[in-house]
Write a protein that holds these residues in place. Structure first.
Motif, PDB file in Angstrom:
ATOM      1  N   LEU A 167       0.822  -1.213   0.000  1.00  0.00           N
ATOM      2  CA  LEU A 167       0.000   0.000   0.000  1.00  0.00           C
ATOM      3  C   LEU A 167       0.856   1.264   0.000  1.00  0.00           C
ATOM      4  CD1 LEU A 167      -3.010   0.666  -0.033  1.00  0.00           C
ATOM      5  CD2 LEU A 167      -2.953   0.835   2.454  1.00  0.00           C
ATOM      6  N   SER A 168       2.040   1.218   0.614  1.00  0.00           N
ATOM      7  CA  SER A 168       2.913   2.398   0.630  1.00  0.00           C
ATOM      8  C   SER A 168       3.446   2.705  -0.762  1.00  0.00           C
ATOM      9  CB  SER A 168       4.067   2.185   1.608  1.00  0.00           C
ATOM     10  OG  SER A 168       4.870   1.082   1.204  1.00  0.00           O
ATOM     11  N   ALA A 175      -1.855  -1.841  -9.197  1.00  0.00           N
ATOM     12  CA  ALA A 175      -2.912  -2.632  -8.565  1.00  0.00           C
ATOM     13  C   ALA A 175      -3.510  -3.641  -9.538  1.00  0.00           C
ATOM     14  CB  ALA A 175      -3.997  -1.703  -8.036  1.00  0.00           C
ATOM     15  N   ILE A 176      -3.733  -3.231 -10.777  1.00  0.00           N
ATOM     16  CA  ILE A 176      -4.313  -4.126 -11.790  1.00  0.00           C
ATOM     17  C   ILE A 176      -3.422  -5.345 -12.003  1.00  0.00           C
ATOM     18  CG2 ILE A 176      -4.890  -4.328 -14.239  1.00  0.00           C
ATOM     19  CD1 ILE A 176      -5.692  -1.316 -14.076  1.00  0.00           C
ATOM     20  N   GLU A 177      -2.099  -5.099 -12.015  1.00  0.00           N
ATOM     21  CA  GLU A 177      -1.164  -6.207 -12.222  1.00  0.00           C
ATOM     22  C   GLU A 177      -1.125  -7.133 -11.009  1.00  0.00           C
ATOM     23  OE1 GLU A 177       3.469  -6.856 -13.620  1.00  0.00           O
ATOM     24  OE2 GLU A 177       2.883  -4.968 -12.689  1.00  0.00           O
ATOM     25  N   ARG A 178      -1.058  -6.540  -9.809  1.00  0.00           N
ATOM     26  CA  ARG A 178      -0.939  -7.356  -8.600  1.00  0.00           C
ATOM     27  C   ARG A 178      -2.204  -8.192  -8.331  1.00  0.00           C
ATOM     28  NH1 ARG A 178       3.747  -6.595  -9.083  1.00  0.00           N
ATOM     29  NH2 ARG A 178       5.211  -5.731  -7.552  1.00  0.00           N
ATOM     30  N   ASP A 212      -0.375   5.409 -12.448  1.00  0.00           N
ATOM     31  CA  ASP A 212       0.662   4.406 -12.201  1.00  0.00           C
ATOM     32  C   ASP A 212       0.274   3.491 -11.048  1.00  0.00           C
ATOM     33  OD1 ASP A 212       2.194   5.455 -14.222  1.00  0.00           O
ATOM     34  OD2 ASP A 212       3.307   6.805 -12.909  1.00  0.00           O
ATOM     35  N   GLY A 213      -0.351   4.062 -10.017  1.00  0.00           N
ATOM     36  CA  GLY A 213      -0.789   3.250  -8.896  1.00  0.00           C
ATOM     37  C   GLY A 213      -1.839   2.232  -9.298  1.00  0.00           C
TER      38      GLY A 213
END
Length: 984
Positions: free
Chosen positions: A590-591, A605-608, A600-601
């Motif tokens: 999350l950091s 998230a989409i990848e993870r 970019d965030g």
């Protein structure tokens, strides 16, 4: 549209059997009185002329044309040359209102006005939130209908409006006292004559006077005895004779005093109505300033400002000058859907069209204007459309450009089958008397004589809801489902069915019901981004960044991530431990997410979380919106979430074509389209339905000095204000009747083979239909047809025999995989070489190999080596430390014993010149040396030797042979510490 026109011309230009059945071809043949052969030749000639002058064949919306015009005159208008067009004026207005309220200061006039307005709303038991009222009135800034009136208020400052408010309060207070005094005078007359309340018919008259005294600000004059006051006796037949005589003796005084009360109340209502609308109008100029500041900060221009800018600054320019600035000139104009053209749009086009019609070219030819429209389909009056100007042209009431217009009516309906055309002709002829304007009546009488083509059959089915067990909305949805099931049994595909509705709210209800019954649907509402679970998950991640301790957000995230089994147990175990779960199970930090930009965030998230294993249109469109906000505003999470909350209800993915699903859309969106089967539920609209409409009326009152027009809420009491207000109210009512009939006309003419109308038996307590509702119009029609029966809930006209004619064909879908940018991948590094950041040599000096190729492309003979190295040094492609190394390397190549013969001065050399193969492939050999019809090919390589190099240079050789040359040598030159020529 261009494609359709060119395709049609192409089809017409080729003699074929299909043309003999094409309705348009046959119509042209008949109207032009030409043989098919001549029509083929004309079509070919027209097609050729268009293609040879394609740049002058322009089809666009009026707004697009205006956009080009404004960009041309951007410098003159003092607006940015690369301004961005704002389409979502509602969002812009919301931001302007927020800034106006947010900038409120202590001891400021505008602040005092806003506070006083909020307090008044509270006193009236209304919401204190004034942002809604300001937004509603502020919408007038973007509405062309209000533009002329708002222009007259620009010269008014705050003091003028405050003085008006003060005067209105004083006058209304005085009028209330006058009303009370007048009513008291009436009661005093009764008392002096010895009359009591029981002496009057039902005691109406004295009761009304007491009501005036009790509350003079809310009276009602709709009762029959009030409407006919003075024409009928105020007493019953049983009233004693002496009392009758007393009342008759006072009747003249009663009539005068009642008339005074009515007049005083009319004036009081007028001034109260003005006062209720004056506060938002007072700060309209301040709101406009805030919006202008926003637009200047962002280099934006609302699309609604186009017509005004042209009208104020460009329209009066000479037409030749406008054409010169545009860079093109038009001689022939064709305007479609003219009934939806606004007054200002038309006014702005008049100078250009006038010039085209009244000027001649060198051959003496003049331009032309062709207007096409249907006043019965004018459903955009709220957006500035004016069907009246088209009606005036039809009625020859206007003479354009000094020339009387020639009008022609399309007498045949080429879309619908026979039963549907006949039904519409009969239905609108039957309901015409419900229109109170003779011009509008005449429009439908003349338009209800359409002929049909040879397409026989078709079905129109009018259905009324039976006594619903549940809610009325559910009954409508159930009936829609039944109709779809009937159509499916007749082999009608889902894609040939369209459900039309008046409001989006109705569409959402139908979509939810059909989806719940496994019926595939496609609509803008069903494709909203906010309805997608993955998108909501990403939004909640962003919210978690701002509010990490919010348990509601954590619950939503865990609900999305939870397994289908033991869902609640999973949520309870991980609530308040969410960051640990995300890190351990999904490798999501999350950091790291918080430190990145929103875009970019979200990619991280989409990848993870593996939200896009293959392709996801919702997420792709969501990221497009994120990128748009980052480019126009900033990259912070707070900014995005604010914008998302404002726009999420309107953001949707584009509806894909050719999907086998039931289409759902509003009537306005369906205008101009056609569907084999149309279902029209919720068909019981109130004809005079309008949400808080506003009207500008002349300021005919001594309290309104200095103001020419004032804004009032449209109410029936307007007939009591003054004569012009009464006329405006009645005209507005008639226009609403036309709008309702036009809306109904549009929906009933969209179908090709089948039309299904679902209404309800909305009857009075006496069993009579209500002509102010659509259901009343349908019942009235059935009565005139002699088919109405209160116990019958379905009426069919014709029979549906589905012919298989479909408006679309299903095509295979190709899935586009989601691609991650991997900006933070460790394999990426930033180059710091200064030479790679300079000038035009940047692209050729990225690596040693490309740099060598670039250098050798500049060398024809050994004499060119030194100048080439100097050029590479000057442009930054190499550093000073590399100068000697590149001099040595280039000299070794050009003076090598096996290669020197190909670098002699005077040879015909082609370095890196493209070769085009028979198949259209472009090749680029490094060096070709010509000796008349003999050639030698050299290709430089800086890496290891591979067999593919041989194949590559062989391809060069084969291409040169196909061009008639003899290939003497093919040489691969491997360049390292040593130069190694390899002859192939």
């Amino acid at each position: 549209m261009k494609h359709r026109i060119l395709e049609c011309l192409h089809d017409f230009s080729i003699p074929s059997e299909s043309n003999s059945k094409n309705e348009l071809f046959l119509q042209l043949e008949k109207e032009l009185k030409l043989s098919p052969e001549i029509l083929h030749k004309r079509a070919r000639r027209t097609l050729k002329e268009i293609l040879h002058n394609y740049a002058f064949f322009d089809i666009s919306t009026i707004d697009k044309f205006n956009h080009r015009l404004i960009k041309t005159f951007a410098k003159d208008l003092k607006i940015p040359q690369n301004f961005e067009v704002v389409l979502d004026t509602e969002l812009l207005l919301t931001e302007g209102v927020d800034r106006l309220i947010g900038n409120a200061k202590v001891d400021d006039q505008i602040t005092d006005i806003l506070i006083a307005f909020a307090l008044e709303k509270i006193d009236e038991s209304k919401s204190w939130n004034i942002a809604y009222d300001l937004g509603k009135v502020g919408a007038m800034l973007f509405n062309e209908n209000h533009s002329p009136y708002l222009e007259g208020l620009k010269s008014k400052d705050l003091r003028s409006f405050l003085a008006l408010q003060s005067q209105l309060l004083k006058t209304t207070a005085l009028l209330k006292k006058e009303l009370v005094t007048t009513a008291q005078n009436v009661l005093q007359l009764m008392e002096d004559a010895g009359l009591e309340q029981s002496d009057f018919k039902a005691g109406y008259f004295p009761k009304f006077m007491k009501q005036v005294i009790k509350d003079p600000s809310s009276l009602d004059f709709t009762a029959k005895w009030k409407q006919e006051f003075g024409n009928e006796a105020l007493y019953n037949k049983s009233t004693p004779q002496n009392k009758k005589a007393g009342i008759d003796g006072l009747m003249l005084r009663f009539t005068a005093l009642f008339s005074a009360i009515k007049q005083q109340y009319g004036r009081l209502s007028f001034l109260k109505n003005i006062y209720q609308n004056i506060v938002p109008i007072t700060i309209l100029n301040a709101l406009q300033k805030e919006i202008n500041t926003l637009l200047e900060e962002r280099d934006q221009l609302p699309i609604s400002a186009f017509n005004t800018l042209i009208s104020e600054h460009i329209k009066d320019q000479p037409a030749p000058f406008i054409y010169e600035r545009l860079g093109e000139k038009y001689k022939h104009y064709f305007i479609d859907e003219f009934q939806d053209t606004s007054l200002m749009q038309w006014s702005n086009l008049v100078p250009l069209i006038s010039h085209a019609l009244q000027s001649e070219d060198l051959q003496g030819n003049r331009g032309s204007l062709f207007l096409v429209g249907d006043a019965k389909q004018a459903i955009y009056r709220w957006r500035g459309g004016r069907s009246e100007q088209f009606l005036n042209l039809i009625g020859d009431q206007e003479s354009l450009f000094g020339m009387p217009p020639k009008t022609a009516t399309l007498g045949t309906n080429y879309r619908s089958y026979e039963e549907i055309v006949s039904f519409n002709n009969d239905f609108f002829t039957s309901t015409v008397p419900h229109l109170n304007n003779e011009l509008y009546q005449d429009l439908f009488i003349k338009g209800n004589k359409q002929l049909h083509t040879n397409q026989k059959g078709g079905l129109v089915s009018i259905r009324f809801l039976e006594d619903p067990e549940g809610t009325k909305d559910l009954s409508y949805c159930e009936e829609v489902l039944r109709i779809i099931d009937e159509l499916r049994k007749k082999q009608v595909p889902y894609r040939d069915i369209c459900v039309l509705f008046r409001t989006k709210k109705q569409g959402v209800k139908v979509a939810e019901h059909l989806l719940g019954n496994k019926i595939p649907v496609i609509s803008s509402e069903s494709l909203l981004l906010q309805n997608n679970a993955s998108v909501n998950f990403l939004v909640n991640l962003l919210k978690l960044s701002n509010f990490p301790s919010d348990l509601n957000i954590q619950y939503e995230l865990l609900s999305f991530l939870s397994p289908p089994v033991n869902k609640h147990s999973f949520i309870s175990q991980n609530l308040e431990k969410l960051p640990v779960l995300l890190a351990s199970d999904f490798n999501f930090d999350l950091s790291v997410f918080n430190k990145r930009s929103v875009y970019d965030g979200l990619e991280y998230a989409i990848e993870r979380f593996r939200l896009c294993a293959d392709s996801n249109a919702y997420i792709s469109c969501f990221l497009d919106e994120v990128l748009d906000i980052e480019q126009t505003l900033d990259t912070s999470i707070a900014t995005f979430l604010t914008q998302w909350d404002k726009k999420k209800s309107s953001l949707s993915i584009p509806a894909p074509d050719n999907v086998n699903a039931v289409q759902l859309m509003t009537i306005h969106k369906a205008k101009g389209l056609e569907f084999p089967m149309v279902i029209f539920p919720f068909a019981n609209t109130y004809i005079y339905q309008d949400r808080d409409p506003k009207i500008w009326v002349p300021a005919e009152d001594e309290s309104l000095e200095g103001f020419k027009n004032v804004l009032v809420s449209k109410k029936k009491e307007m007939i009591m204000y003054h004569e012009q207000a009464r006329v405006l109210y009645e005209e507005e009512q008639q226009k609403m009747e036309l709008d309702a009939f036009n809306l109904l006309y549009v929906v009933l003419t969209r179908s090709i083979q089948g039309l299904f109308i679902v209404s309800e038996m909305d009857l009075t307590s006496k069993g009579e239909h209500k002509p102010a509702y659509f259901s009343g119009l349908f019942i009235h029609f059935l009565k005139e047809q002699g088919r109405w029966d209160p116990n019958t809930y379905r009426y069919d006209f014709g029979e549906l025999i589905f012919t298989g004619r479909s408006t679309s064909t299903e095509v295979p879908h190709v899935s586009m995989p989601f691609i991650y940018t991997n900006k933070f991948d460790s394999r990426l590094s930033i180059s710091t070489r200064a030479g790679e950041l300079w000038g035009s040599s940047r692209e050729v000096a990225i690596s040693q190999g490309t740099l060598l190729h670039y250098g050798m492309s500049l060398i024809l003979s050994p004499e060119d080596v030194a100048p080439t190295v100097s050029l590479l040094l000057e442009t930054g492609a190499i550093s000073a430390n590399e100068e000697s190394r590149y001099l040595e390397r280039f000299n070794k190549i050009t003076t090598h014993p096996a290669l020197a013969g190909y670098f002699k001065a005077g040879l015909i050399i082609k370095n890196e010149q493209p070769l085009i193969t028979k198949n259209g492939v472009i090749l680029r050999p490094d060096r070709i040396v010509f000796d008349e019809m003999k050639v030698t090919i050299l290709d430089y390589k800086t890496g290891k030797e591979y067999s593919s190099h041989n194949e590559q240079i062989d391809t060069y050789g084969q291409t040169m042979r196909s061009m008639g040359y003899t290939v003497e040598n093919k040489i691969l030159v491997y360049i390292d510490d040593k130069i190694k020529p390899v002859f192939i």
